[in-house]
Design an enzyme around this catalytic site. Sequence first.
Site, PDB file in Angstrom:
ATOM      1  N   GLY A  43       0.781  -1.239   0.000  1.00 23.18           N
ATOM      2  CA  GLY A  43       0.000   0.000   0.000  1.00 23.18           C
ATOM      3  C   GLY A  43       0.804   1.275   0.000  1.00 23.18           C
ATOM      4  O   GLY A  43       0.396   2.271  -0.596  1.00 23.18           O
ATOM      5  N   GLU A  97       3.645   4.485   5.707  1.00 22.07           N
ATOM      6  CA  GLU A  97       2.438   3.677   5.551  1.00 22.07           C
ATOM      7  C   GLU A  97       1.371   4.465   4.802  1.00 22.07           C
ATOM      8  O   GLU A  97       1.342   5.698   4.846  1.00 22.07           O
ATOM      9  CB  GLU A  97       1.962   3.262   6.965  1.00 22.07           C
ATOM     10  CG  GLU A  97       0.679   2.485   7.041  1.00 22.07           C
ATOM     11  CD  GLU A  97       0.709   1.135   6.330  1.00 22.07           C
ATOM     12  OE1 GLU A  97       1.126   1.079   5.168  1.00 22.07           O
ATOM     13  OE2 GLU A  97       0.282   0.148   6.942  1.00 22.07           O
ATOM     14  N   ASP A  98       0.503   3.740   4.101  1.00 26.83           N
ATOM     15  CA  ASP A  98      -0.575   4.415   3.373  1.00 26.83           C
ATOM     16  C   ASP A  98      -1.634   4.965   4.324  1.00 26.83           C
ATOM     17  O   ASP A  98      -2.022   6.125   4.231  1.00 26.83           O
ATOM     18  CB  ASP A  98      -1.207   3.459   2.336  1.00 26.83           C
ATOM     19  CG  ASP A  98      -1.586   2.095   2.900  1.00 26.83           C
ATOM     20  OD1 ASP A  98      -1.517   1.886   4.137  1.00 26.83           O
ATOM     21  OD2 ASP A  98      -1.955   1.210   2.105  1.00 26.83           O
ATOM     22  N   ASP A 101      -5.476   2.511  10.350  1.00 26.70           N
ATOM     23  CA  ASP A 101      -6.903   2.253  10.558  1.00 26.70           C
ATOM     24  C   ASP A 101      -7.110   1.744  11.991  1.00 26.70           C
ATOM     25  O   ASP A 101      -7.261   2.530  12.914  1.00 26.70           O
ATOM     26  CB  ASP A 101      -7.366   1.260   9.490  1.00 26.70           C
ATOM     27  CG  ASP A 101      -8.840   0.937   9.562  1.00 26.70           C
ATOM     28  OD1 ASP A 101      -9.599   1.726  10.130  1.00 26.70           O
ATOM     29  OD2 ASP A 101      -9.236  -0.125   9.031  1.00 26.70           O
ATOM     30  N   LYS A 129      -7.020   7.295  10.079  1.00 24.91           N
ATOM     31  CA  LYS A 129      -8.458   7.157  10.371  1.00 24.91           C
ATOM     32  C   LYS A 129      -8.607   7.006  11.883  1.00 24.91           C
ATOM     33  O   LYS A 129      -8.583   5.886  12.388  1.00 24.91           O
ATOM     34  CB  LYS A 129      -8.985   5.865   9.732  1.00 24.91           C
ATOM     35  CG  LYS A 129      -9.435   5.940   8.305  1.00 24.91           C
ATOM     36  CD  LYS A 129      -9.974   4.542   7.967  1.00 24.91           C
ATOM     37  CE  LYS A 129     -10.423   4.396   6.559  1.00 24.91           C
ATOM     38  NZ  LYS A 129     -10.673   2.949   6.255  1.00 24.91           N
ATOM     39  N   PHE A 150     -14.270   2.965   3.126  1.00 23.44           N
ATOM     40  CA  PHE A 150     -13.170   2.291   2.446  1.00 23.44           C
ATOM     41  C   PHE A 150     -12.646   3.138   1.302  1.00 23.44           C
ATOM     42  O   PHE A 150     -13.360   3.461   0.365  1.00 23.44           O
ATOM     43  CB  PHE A 150     -13.628   0.927   1.941  1.00 23.44           C
ATOM     44  CG  PHE A 150     -12.482   0.044   1.578  1.00 23.44           C
ATOM     45  CD1 PHE A 150     -11.683  -0.510   2.572  1.00 23.44           C
ATOM     46  CD2 PHE A 150     -12.188  -0.222   0.259  1.00 23.44           C
ATOM     47  CE1 PHE A 150     -10.604  -1.315   2.244  1.00 23.44           C
ATOM     48  CE2 PHE A 150     -11.111  -1.032  -0.073  1.00 23.44           C
ATOM     49  CZ  PHE A 150     -10.324  -1.577   0.921  1.00 23.44           C
ATOM     50  N   ASP A 157      -5.712  -0.166  -2.270  1.00 22.18           N
ATOM     51  CA  ASP A 157      -6.367  -1.040  -3.240  1.00 22.18           C
ATOM     52  C   ASP A 157      -7.687  -1.603  -2.746  1.00 22.18           C
ATOM     53  O   ASP A 157      -7.985  -1.596  -1.544  1.00 22.18           O
ATOM     54  CB  ASP A 157      -5.450  -2.230  -3.555  1.00 22.18           C
ATOM     55  CG  ASP A 157      -5.405  -3.240  -2.403  1.00 22.18           C
ATOM     56  OD1 ASP A 157      -5.088  -2.829  -1.268  1.00 22.18           O
ATOM     57  OD2 ASP A 157      -5.716  -4.421  -2.631  1.00 22.18           O
ATOM     58  N   ARG A 163      -4.728   0.947  -7.152  1.00 19.01           N
ATOM     59  CA  ARG A 163      -3.538   1.547  -6.514  1.00 19.01           C
ATOM     60  C   ARG A 163      -2.962   2.675  -7.353  1.00 19.01           C
ATOM     61  O   ARG A 163      -2.330   3.585  -6.838  1.00 19.01           O
ATOM     62  CB  ARG A 163      -2.436   0.498  -6.337  1.00 19.01           C
ATOM     63  CG  ARG A 163      -2.744  -0.588  -5.332  1.00 19.01           C
ATOM     64  CD  ARG A 163      -1.464  -1.349  -5.009  1.00 19.01           C
ATOM     65  NE  ARG A 163      -1.701  -2.653  -4.430  1.00 19.01           N
ATOM     66  CZ  ARG A 163      -1.933  -2.885  -3.145  1.00 19.01           C
ATOM     67  NH1 ARG A 163      -1.996  -1.878  -2.301  1.00 19.01           N
ATOM     68  NH2 ARG A 163      -2.127  -4.106  -2.696  1.00 19.01           N
TER      69      ARG A 163
END
Length: 178
Positions: A43, A97-98, A101, A129, A150, A157, A163
């Site tokens: 990610g 990191e993307d 969560d 988030k 999401f 992705d 992506r």
Amino acid sequence: MNNDIERILYSQSDLDGRMDEMAADLNVKYRNEEPIIIPVLNGAMIFASDMIKRLDFKLIIDPIKASSYVGSQSTGKVKIMQDIKSDVKGRPVIFMEDIIDTGRTLQALSEVMKDRGAKRVEVVAMLDKPNTRVVDFHADYYGFKAPDGFLVGYGLDYNGLYRNLPYVGILKHEVYAN
Ligand code: 5GP
Ligand code: MG
């Protein structure tokens, strides 16, 4: 805009602006250090490569592959599929990191690097988030606070797709239904 996308949340220029700001902070903080930058694959690959190009201190790039997700639901487990090659002992580590969560992935990976003797562990995330956190974990730097739901694009992705989108967006509901 891609047909499967409901709405764009963060455009390339939104992301560029925040990456410039985060890089400016990191370039001051790490001026005299030589950290190991650990992009969390897959990610983070787009975000990390854009971020790293903005950094002007000495660094090593050593990606890790970790996974906690199947489809759009968290499994609650973190598995290292491909480990880094470097010895982190006594060295600062910066994860890229993307999105954070539940927080489980980065909390677990940070613990691994601390156990291995990293001098310091910091996390730079494109998105955070905060509402869906299940463990007490905070990114040291993050681009934007993202809403629940999401997201795809810019490395994020859905079953391997999207992506490559040059923005972060919300997937249309009908795409999940298929
Ligand atoms: P955490 O362990 O913090 O729950 O999970 C972080 C990972 O979950 C991220 O690296 C990302 O791969 C995945 N993830 C969390 N939220 C989203 C999302 O909205 N969209 C996508 N595509 N992946 C997400
Ligand atoms: Mg990920």
